[in-house]
Design a protein around this motif. Structure first.
Motif, PDB file in Angstrom:
ATOM      1  N   MET A   1       0.843  -1.186   0.000  1.00 34.16           N
ATOM      2  CA  MET A   1       0.000   0.000   0.000  1.00 34.16           C
ATOM      3  C   MET A   1       0.881   1.240   0.000  1.00 34.16           C
ATOM      4  N   GLU A   2       0.259   2.413   0.058  1.00 31.43           N
ATOM      5  CA  GLU A   2       1.040   3.634  -0.139  1.00 31.43           C
ATOM      6  C   GLU A   2       1.439   4.331   1.156  1.00 31.43           C
TER       7      GLU A   2
ATOM      8  N   ALA B   1      -0.081  -6.300   5.088  1.00 31.10           N
ATOM      9  CA  ALA B   1       0.047  -5.008   4.393  1.00 31.10           C
ATOM     10  C   ALA B   1       1.364  -4.327   4.752  1.00 31.10           C
ATOM     11  N   LEU B   2       2.019  -3.758   3.731  1.00 33.22           N
ATOM     12  CA  LEU B   2       3.279  -3.037   3.905  1.00 33.22           C
ATOM     13  C   LEU B   2       3.232  -1.766   3.054  1.00 33.22           C
ATOM     14  N   ALA B   3       4.145  -0.830   3.324  1.00 34.39           N
ATOM     15  CA  ALA B   3       4.243   0.387   2.508  1.00 34.39           C
ATOM     16  C   ALA B   3       5.710   0.765   2.334  1.00 34.39           C
ATOM     17  N   PRO B   4       6.058   1.385   1.179  1.00 38.74           N
ATOM     18  CA  PRO B   4       7.462   1.723   0.902  1.00 38.74           C
ATOM     19  C   PRO B   4       7.937   3.080   1.434  1.00 38.74           C
ATOM     20  N   LEU B   5       7.401   3.537   2.554  1.00 42.01           N
ATOM     21  CA  LEU B   5       7.924   4.705   3.287  1.00 42.01           C
ATOM     22  C   LEU B   5       7.927   5.998   2.476  1.00 42.01           C
ATOM     23  N   GLY B   6       6.847   6.251   1.773  1.00 37.86           N
ATOM     24  CA  GLY B   6       6.696   7.532   1.100  1.00 37.86           C
ATOM     25  C   GLY B   6       7.535   7.730  -0.135  1.00 37.86           C
ATOM     26  N   THR B   7       8.249   6.685  -0.553  1.00 35.16           N
ATOM     27  CA  THR B   7       9.067   6.784  -1.771  1.00 35.16           C
ATOM     28  C   THR B   7       8.516   5.808  -2.806  1.00 35.16           C
ATOM     29  N   ALA B   8       8.931   5.969  -4.053  1.00 37.03           N
ATOM     30  CA  ALA B   8       8.610   4.958  -5.055  1.00 37.03           C
ATOM     31  C   ALA B   8       9.317   3.664  -4.651  1.00 37.03           C
ATOM     32  N   LEU B   9       8.691   2.538  -4.934  1.00 43.74           N
ATOM     33  CA  LEU B   9       9.275   1.250  -4.579  1.00 43.74           C
ATOM     34  C   LEU B   9      10.653   1.101  -5.208  1.00 43.74           C
TER      35      LEU B   9
ATOM     36  N   GLU C   1       2.594   1.019 -12.001  1.00 43.41           N
ATOM     37  CA  GLU C   1       3.284   0.571 -13.209  1.00 43.41           C
ATOM     38  C   GLU C   1       4.767   0.342 -12.947  1.00 43.41           C
ATOM     39  N   ARG C   2       5.409   1.298 -12.262  1.00 44.59           N
ATOM     40  CA  ARG C   2       6.840   1.162 -11.968  1.00 44.59           C
ATOM     41  C   ARG C   2       7.099  -0.029 -11.055  1.00 44.59           C
ATOM     42  N   ALA C   3       6.219  -0.204 -10.065  1.00 40.48           N
ATOM     43  CA  ALA C   3       6.383  -1.323  -9.133  1.00 40.48           C
ATOM     44  C   ALA C   3       6.258  -2.660  -9.858  1.00 40.48           C
ATOM     45  N   ILE C   4       5.353  -2.735 -10.824  1.00 43.29           N
ATOM     46  CA  ILE C   4       5.206  -3.973 -11.602  1.00 43.29           C
ATOM     47  C   ILE C   4       6.509  -4.317 -12.301  1.00 43.29           C
TER      48      ILE C   4
END
Length: 599
Positions: free
Chosen positions: A258-259, A275-283, A313-316
């Motif tokens: 999640m975001e 559920a996890l999130a990438p800390l406010g940055t793009a993955l 899209e970038r994460a994919i």
């Protein structure tokens, strides 16, 4: 001697397994992999497989193998850390040894962060934290959950945390080094003020940073801020929401990305503790590698806005390159998972999870909204949008299945798509291997032996023994199959399981000829490459069952029948083309076929 975990990961990821193993084992190319005699047991037939794509090696007889560092350690009979040191020096990939003083400093930093966390946790239940409690209550976060997840509050005091830590005996320079405070014209001040505090944990469970959500409604103040990077916190290498060392994710074998903090907390509070999130940055790739330690299965649930779509899209692309199985959640009627859960509840969210789109289908859906597929030039640009997606897929079976789906959707030949998306796609150019060339071959040969299909059938059974019952009666002509199936029948009749792995057990029996042993290792290699992940196995079994089914229909049509039965076979043949990825539908259709042919 001690090294940072991220440095060890960096070393393992940058070593080439074929070079490390090739120093001591004579390797021969075999498709995308290499084969050689196993150095860990008396091996007469090449049973040691090296996979550059996965950067691992494995012996299918004795089970030895692992990543480059583990192989080197086992071969040299030294410990893992010594192996890392030698390989770092040998291949000139620097890793920094943690000195005793640095290790002591890190322990001190963890201690300071823990003290800061205790301070924030206590503040939220004081009178000054009432506004923070009210905010969380509105977001349906109760006091028990606050305590469980260590959520805290930073008061509006100029330097309350700093004074607290100084009184505890910690030094100013250490507090500043951890980004908890800053020096300004008016002296030292706290970074986090009048904010709800979310502790960020390392995978081992230590507090390494904080995130803060403001309680002020002012445009000149950022809604969220995070700790800066410090000696113990690297933003792009950590994820928010990992609890209990990721045991919940390992057990359930999937994670939802999640975001934001509140998305993750809502997910956990409604039972989605993966559920996890990438800390406010793009993955990042590093975050993807961290995830890889817990699961291969990811559901992306970023925000529904344009920025969220771009992040998805970038994460994919990043996750596909790392070999993940990816699905994408599209939540109608809410801007993010937190809002959706609050509005519709757990059951509706679970329904959305079950109906999530596979990554390719998601991209097809969003790309098709951007182009008019009736226009030739637009259609060309639409196809080219998939270039980066295909650049990040290593598995040749997966590439073939996606190409086939795109070909059917667009009514364009698979050969043309292959030329555009693989052969002339920059990342693939000049490095096409035997494996990629094999994609051009159909599963079935033009002769009646269908030898490739027989190999794939055995390979998928090795990948998942449960499929033996589905495939045991297929007319396989390989001499190896008779001995292979006899052993599996013996296990089934006596309610026994394979003791170690099926390949090792059969080889131990000593009933195979030398050629049959080589053939078994070759087929095991197919299982190792193409059927080691659930998504590949699921796709593979449908493909293999369909291929056998097509052969049976073809044979049935050769027999003279009345016109009604012939028309029935043609309908079944047509229906078979429309079954994609559903074994139960395929079996139902096969039952219809059997009833028709036996009547």
């Amino acid at each position: 001697m001690k090294y940072r975990a991220e440095d060890i990961d960096f070393l393992a990821n940058n070593l080439k397994i074929e070079e490390v193993v090739g120093e001591v084992v004579s390797l021969k190319k075999s498709g995308a992999n290499y084969k050689g005699l196993c150095p860990f047991h008396q091996d007469s037939n090449p049973s040691f497989i090296v996979s550059p794509t996965k950067n691992i090696c494995k012996c299918f007889v004795c089970g030895a193998g692992g990543n480059p560092i583990k192989f080197y350690a086992d071969y040299k009979k030294i410990n893992f850390i010594e192996a890392a040191k030698e390989l770092s020096e040998k291949y000139k990939i620097p890793i920094r040894e943690i000195k005793i003083r640095e290790n002591q400093e890190n322990n001190l930093y963890y201690e300071i962060m823990n003290s800061a966390h205790t301070y924030f946790s206590e503040q939220i239940f004081l009178n000054s934290g009432r506004e923070a409690l009210e905010y969380l209550s509105k977001r349906k976060i109760n006091p028990q959950f606050i305590k469980k997840y260590g959520i805290g509050f930073a008061s509006n005091s100029w330097n309350g945390l700093y004074d607290h830590l100084i009184l505890k005996g910690y030094k100013e320079e250490d507090i500043l080094e951890l980004g908890l405070c800053k020096k300004g014209d008016k002296g030292i001040y706290d970074i986090f003020r009048n904010r709800v505090i979310f502790p960020i944990y390392s995978p081992s469970g230590k507090v390494i940073a904080f995130g803060g959500r403001t309680l002020e409604d002012r445009k000149d103040i950022p809604k969220y801020i995070n700790s800066p990077e410090t000696p113990i916190f690297k933003k792009g290498k950590n994820l928010y929401g990992i609890t209990d060392r990721g045991s919940n994710i390992r057990k359930k074998n999937y994670s939802i990305l999640m975001e934001g903090y509140m998305d993750v907390l809502s997910g956990h509070s409604y039972g989605f503790d993966v559920a996890l999130a990438p800390l406010g940055t793009a993955l990042t790739e590093d975050q993807g590698r961290l995830l890889k330690g817990y699961t291969n299965n990811i559901i992306l649930a970023f925000d529904m806005d344009e920025a969220g779509k771009m992040a998805t899209e970038r994460a994919i692309f990043i996750l596909k390159n790392l070999g993940f199985n990816i699905r994408v959640l599209h939540l109608e009627g809410a801007k993010d998972p937190d809002e959706y859960l609050k509005a519709y509840g757990k059951d509706e969210f679970l329904k959305e999870v079950k109906e999530s789109l596979e990554a390719f289908d998601y991209l097809y859906k969003i790309y098709s909204k951007e182009y008019n597929l009736e226009d030739l030039m637009a259609k060309q640009k639409f196809i080219e949008r998939f270039k980066e997606f295909f650049q990040n897929i290593e598995n040749h079976l997966e590439k073939t299945l996606y190409l086939d789906k795109l070909s059917k959707n667009l009514d364009i030949s698979i050969e043309l798509l292959k030329e555009i998306l693989i052969e002339n796609n920059k990342k693939f150019k000049n490095r096409r291997t035997y494996e990629e060339k094999q994609v051009e071959k159909p599963i079935l040969k033009n002769n009646s032996k269908s030898y490739d299909l027989e190999e794939l059938t055995m390979a998928i059974i090795i990948g998942k023994l449960e499929y033996y019952r589905l495939l045991k009666n297929k007319p396989i002509k390989l001499s190896l199959w008779r001995k292979f199936s006899q052993y599996l029948d013996f296990l089934e009749e006596n309610s026994m399981d394979a003791q170690n792995n099926i390949i090792k057990d059969i080889l131990k029996l000593g009933v195979l000829t030398e050629d049959e042993e080589k053939k078994l290792i070759d087929i095991s290699l197919i299982a190792f490459n193409d059927y080691s992940k659930p998504v590949d196995i699921n796709k593979g079994i449908v493909e293999i069952l369909s291929s056998w089914f097509k052969l049976e229909i073809k044979e049935a049509l050769k027999t003279r029948r009345d016109i009604m039965k012939t028309m029935g076979l043609r309908r079944i043949e047509e229906n078979l083309k429309n079954i994609h990825g559903n074994v139960s539908e395929l079996q139902d259709l096969y039952e219809n076929f059997l009833r028709l042919t036996k009547s």
